[in-house]
Design a protein around this motif. Sequence first.
Motif, PDB file in Angstrom:
ATOM      1  N   ASP A 123      -8.292  16.254 -16.876  1.00 40.08           N
ATOM      2  CA  ASP A 123      -8.496  15.350 -15.857  1.00 40.08           C
ATOM      3  C   ASP A 123     -10.143  14.942 -15.672  1.00 40.08           C
ATOM      4  OD1 ASP A 123      -5.912  15.331 -15.539  1.00 40.08           O
ATOM      5  OD2 ASP A 123      -5.730  15.904 -13.374  1.00 40.08           O
ATOM      6  N   GLU A 124     -10.835  15.929 -15.808  1.00 37.22           N
ATOM      7  CA  GLU A 124     -12.237  15.809 -15.497  1.00 37.22           C
ATOM      8  C   GLU A 124     -12.963  14.910 -16.680  1.00 37.22           C
ATOM      9  OE1 GLU A 124     -11.290  18.841 -15.233  1.00 37.22           O
ATOM     10  OE2 GLU A 124     -11.071  18.744 -13.078  1.00 37.22           O
ATOM     11  N   HIS A 125     -12.262  14.762 -17.995  1.00 31.93           N
ATOM     12  CA  HIS A 125     -12.755  14.044 -18.976  1.00 31.93           C
ATOM     13  C   HIS A 125     -11.896  13.109 -19.535  1.00 31.93           C
ATOM     14  CE1 HIS A 125     -15.860  17.126 -19.166  1.00 31.93           C
ATOM     15  NE2 HIS A 125     -14.964  18.140 -18.917  1.00 31.93           N
ATOM     16  N   ALA A 126     -10.775  12.866 -18.779  1.00 35.71           N
ATOM     17  CA  ALA A 126      -9.791  11.907 -19.516  1.00 35.71           C
ATOM     18  C   ALA A 126      -9.094  11.128 -18.372  1.00 35.71           C
ATOM     19  CB  ALA A 126      -8.860  12.480 -20.247  1.00 35.71           C
ATOM     20  N   SER A 127      -9.381   9.653 -18.388  1.00 38.17           N
ATOM     21  CA  SER A 127      -8.808   8.884 -17.062  1.00 38.17           C
ATOM     22  C   SER A 127      -8.155   7.768 -18.010  1.00 38.17           C
ATOM     23  CB  SER A 127      -9.758   8.442 -16.242  1.00 38.17           C
ATOM     24  OG  SER A 127     -10.584   7.625 -16.581  1.00 38.17           O
ATOM     25  N   GLY A 128      -6.972   7.428 -17.588  1.00 35.08           N
ATOM     26  CA  GLY A 128      -6.391   6.451 -18.233  1.00 35.08           C
ATOM     27  C   GLY A 128      -5.276   6.898 -19.374  1.00 35.08           C
ATOM     28  N   PHE A 129      -5.360   8.149 -19.752  1.00 33.32           N
ATOM     29  CA  PHE A 129      -4.856   8.567 -21.080  1.00 33.32           C
ATOM     30  C   PHE A 129      -4.518  10.437 -20.942  1.00 33.32           C
ATOM     31  CE2 PHE A 129      -9.059   8.963 -22.411  1.00 33.32           C
ATOM     32  CZ  PHE A 129      -9.308  10.159 -23.139  1.00 33.32           C
ATOM     33  N   PHE A 130      -3.739  10.724 -21.699  1.00 34.15           N
ATOM     34  CA  PHE A 130      -3.641  12.242 -21.914  1.00 34.15           C
ATOM     35  C   PHE A 130      -3.312  12.219 -23.327  1.00 34.15           C
ATOM     36  CE2 PHE A 130       0.614  11.362 -20.600  1.00 34.15           C
ATOM     37  CZ  PHE A 130       1.466  12.188 -21.446  1.00 34.15           C
ATOM     38  N   GLU A 131      -3.486  13.655 -23.798  1.00 33.90           N
ATOM     39  CA  GLU A 131      -3.284  13.955 -25.227  1.00 33.90           C
ATOM     40  C   GLU A 131      -2.219  15.098 -25.536  1.00 33.90           C
ATOM     41  OE1 GLU A 131      -6.787  11.638 -27.505  1.00 33.90           O
ATOM     42  OE2 GLU A 131      -7.021  13.717 -27.156  1.00 33.90           O
ATOM     43  N   LEU A 132      -1.380  15.065 -26.373  1.00 39.83           N
ATOM     44  CA  LEU A 132      -0.609  16.016 -26.904  1.00 39.83           C
ATOM     45  C   LEU A 132      -0.862  16.522 -28.164  1.00 39.83           C
ATOM     46  CD1 LEU A 132       2.840  15.557 -25.286  1.00 39.83           C
ATOM     47  CD2 LEU A 132       1.118  16.949 -24.226  1.00 39.83           C
ATOM     48  N   LEU A 133      -1.156  17.923 -28.604  1.00 40.33           N
ATOM     49  CA  LEU A 133      -1.183  18.218 -30.112  1.00 40.33           C
ATOM     50  C   LEU A 133       0.121  18.945 -30.360  1.00 40.33           C
ATOM     51  CD1 LEU A 133      -3.462  18.260 -32.534  1.00 40.33           C
ATOM     52  CD2 LEU A 133      -4.025  20.574 -31.569  1.00 40.33           C
ATOM     53  N   VAL A 134       0.867  18.157 -31.440  1.00 42.69           N
ATOM     54  CA  VAL A 134       2.172  18.560 -31.622  1.00 42.69           C
ATOM     55  C   VAL A 134       2.379  19.364 -32.991  1.00 42.69           C
ATOM     56  CG1 VAL A 134       4.685  17.802 -31.601  1.00 42.69           C
ATOM     57  CG2 VAL A 134       3.214  17.088 -29.898  1.00 42.69           C
ATOM     58  N   ARG A 135       3.054  20.235 -33.159  1.00 41.32           N
ATOM     59  CA  ARG A 135       3.299  21.092 -34.546  1.00 41.32           C
ATOM     60  C   ARG A 135       4.532  20.590 -34.708  1.00 41.32           C
ATOM     61  NH1 ARG A 135       0.916  24.588 -37.810  1.00 41.32           N
ATOM     62  NH2 ARG A 135      -0.456  25.146 -36.103  1.00 41.32           N
ATOM     63  N   HIS A 136       4.896  19.905 -35.991  1.00 45.31           N
ATOM     64  CA  HIS A 136       6.242  19.569 -36.348  1.00 45.31           C
ATOM     65  C   HIS A 136       7.061  20.389 -36.968  1.00 45.31           C
ATOM     66  CE1 HIS A 136       8.894  17.052 -39.017  1.00 45.31           C
ATOM     67  NE2 HIS A 136       9.479  16.945 -38.021  1.00 45.31           N
ATOM     68  N   TYR A 137       7.973  20.807 -36.448  1.00 49.12           N
ATOM     69  CA  TYR A 137       8.859  22.035 -37.157  1.00 49.12           C
ATOM     70  C   TYR A 137       9.880  21.240 -37.603  1.00 49.12           C
ATOM     71  CZ  TYR A 137       6.235  25.408 -34.579  1.00 49.12           C
ATOM     72  OH  TYR A 137       5.325  26.301 -34.191  1.00 49.12           O
ATOM     73  N   PRO A 138      10.353  21.239 -39.071  1.00 52.17           N
ATOM     74  CA  PRO A 138      11.368  20.657 -39.746  1.00 52.17           C
ATOM     75  C   PRO A 138      12.839  20.610 -38.895  1.00 52.17           C
ATOM     76  CG  PRO A 138      10.193  21.853 -41.241  1.00 52.17           C
ATOM     77  CD  PRO A 138       9.841  22.273 -39.895  1.00 52.17           C
TER      78      PRO A 138
END
Length: 139
Positions: free
Chosen positions: A103-118
């Motif tokens: 929250d301290e570095h991102a306002s208006g958005f958030f990010e996810l890092l997703v590993r795709h498993y088949p």
Amino acid sequence: LPAAMTARLAAAAVASGTALGCSWLWSRSEPEPSKPLGPPRALRPGQPLLCPLESRQQVSNDVVRLRFALPSVAHTLGLPVPGHVMVVDAATNYRPYSPITIDEHASGFFELLVRHYPTGEFSSQLARMEPGDAATFVG
């Protein structure tokens, strides 16, 4: 005045002063209800939050970085560190994901890092998302 009465009056004065002082200190330590406690938080316990995907970045052949928009540019996600959001699909299945933004570095958005498993149902759904698509989150 008799000594016993003077001692009682002195004790009452000390007790009243102590109570008054404690009351004043207590009132100073509580935040004023009219003042906001920071930026608005998008997540509310138990309430679904629909967020559109702003952008996606392919990090590797099986990892994607997804940026989701919050209700306004002033909003933060409102999660403590470490925290996770639950992604909810149409069949109301839930899976936890930890945002890579704080929250301290991102306002208006958030990010996810997703590993795709088949064979991963949720990772496949998230990895296929395009900007403009929306996902439901619960925190």
